[in-house]
Design an enzyme around this catalytic site. Structure first.
Site, PDB file in Angstrom:
ATOM      1  CE  LYS A  10      59.512  64.562  37.810  1.00  0.00           C
ATOM      2  NZ  LYS A  10      60.332  65.768  37.521  1.00  0.00           N
ATOM      3  CG  ASP A 137      55.434  65.847  37.210  1.00  0.00           C
ATOM      4  OD1 ASP A 137      55.306  66.095  35.994  1.00  0.00           O
ATOM      5  OD2 ASP A 137      56.304  66.373  37.923  1.00  0.00           O
TER       6      ASP A 137
END
Length: 297
Positions: A10, A137
């Site tokens: 990401k 996350d």
């Protein structure tokens, strides 16, 4: 029988950080974009839980039960009353300790792979709840695409996207500890009023339109000053990418990977070549996003 899950890296196109909470965490407005750099996590029945790893910087990956992939297997097995008797093999391609959620990706990948291997039939909601327990996350690594994360970043809202964004990522010569970067953020912020974190309307609009120029004007990372304080050499990498024609440059998450947004794939290759020649980073990769989250392959 074995199950392999591919899971992406990401980039944070916005990371707004609030003041430290009593529990030590920070409230965030964290806009995630999944990009096409992947780890692959394979789980196979074994006599007992063990973890192996291959790929760039694999020697830095813990192979004991502190590894998020191992923790994912243990947590899911505990909920089903079974032993986490699997061999977890991680093929790394996401930078280690690079601010691109490589460890979180492995946690999400192992969770999905063990669910499939054991046939636990966990719902999406249950998997996301487990992800949130593993780390801030990890839920996004499961869902991918683009999303706004609030709270610690674990409470996700999917975002509308109008196109593909092209990125260049420069890997640094060493890692940065996320807790250390947050501690430095707190040190630098001492004595200041820190506003509550909110997502930028201009940034959300740029994502929805698929407009790289507008996105370049709106990206931000409140952890960047802390990362640069701990790793001043990153300023040279950021400058080299901007000079090569990147639309914008920023530290990815807690760093030390630096991210460069470009207008298209051709521009990304030109910026990548310039960064390779600059001598300011260890290695360079190009990737585009959004891409799907953890996927059984």
């Amino acid at each position: 029988m074995s199950v392999t899950v591919r899971v992406p890296a990401k980039v944070n196109v916005q990371l707004a950080v609030g003041a430290a909470r009593p529990d030590g965490f920070h409230d965030l407005a964290n806009v995630f974009l999944a990009v096409g750099l992947y780890d692959e996590v394979t789980v196979t029945p074994a006599a007992e839980l063990r973890v192996t790893c291959e790929g760039p910087d694999a020697h830095q990956v813990p192979l004991d039960r502190t590894n998020l992939a191992a923790r994912a297997a243990v947590e899911l097995a505990a909920r089903r009353g079974i032993e986490p008797a699997v061999h977890i093999h991680i093929a790394k391609d996401i930078p280690v300790a690079g601010g691109m959620a490589g460890g979180s990706a492995d946690g999400a990948g192992a969770l999905l792979a063990c669910d499939a291997l054991w046939g636990t039939g966990a719902s999406r909601a249950e998997l996301l709840a487990l992800c949130a327990e593993l780390g801030s996350d990890v839920p996004f690594s499961l869902v991918g695409g683009a999303a706004l994360g609030v709270g610690r970043g674990e409470r996700l809202t999917a975002l509308e996207l109008g196109g593909t964004f092209h990125w260049v990522f420069a890997m640094a010569g060493r890692g940065l500890s996320t807790p250390a970067v947050f501690r430095e953020f707190d040190r630098l912020a001492e004595g200041r009023d820190i506003p509550a974190p909110v997502a930028s309307p201009d940034l959300l609009e740029a994502l929805a339109k698929g407009d790289p120029d507008a996105l370049a004007s709106a990206v931000s990372n409140d952890l960047q000053p802390a990362a640069l304080s701990l790793f001043p050499e990153l300023a040279g990498t950021l400058a080299a990418g901007r000079a090569a024609g990147a639309l914008t440059a920023l530290v990815s998450g807690s760093g030390p990977t630096t991210a460069f947004l470009t207008r298209d794939a051709g521009s990304a290759e030109k910026v990548a070549e310039a960064l390779r020649a600059s001598g300011t980073c260890r290695s360079v990769r190009t990737a585009a996003g959004p891409v799907p989250g953890a996927t059984v392959i």
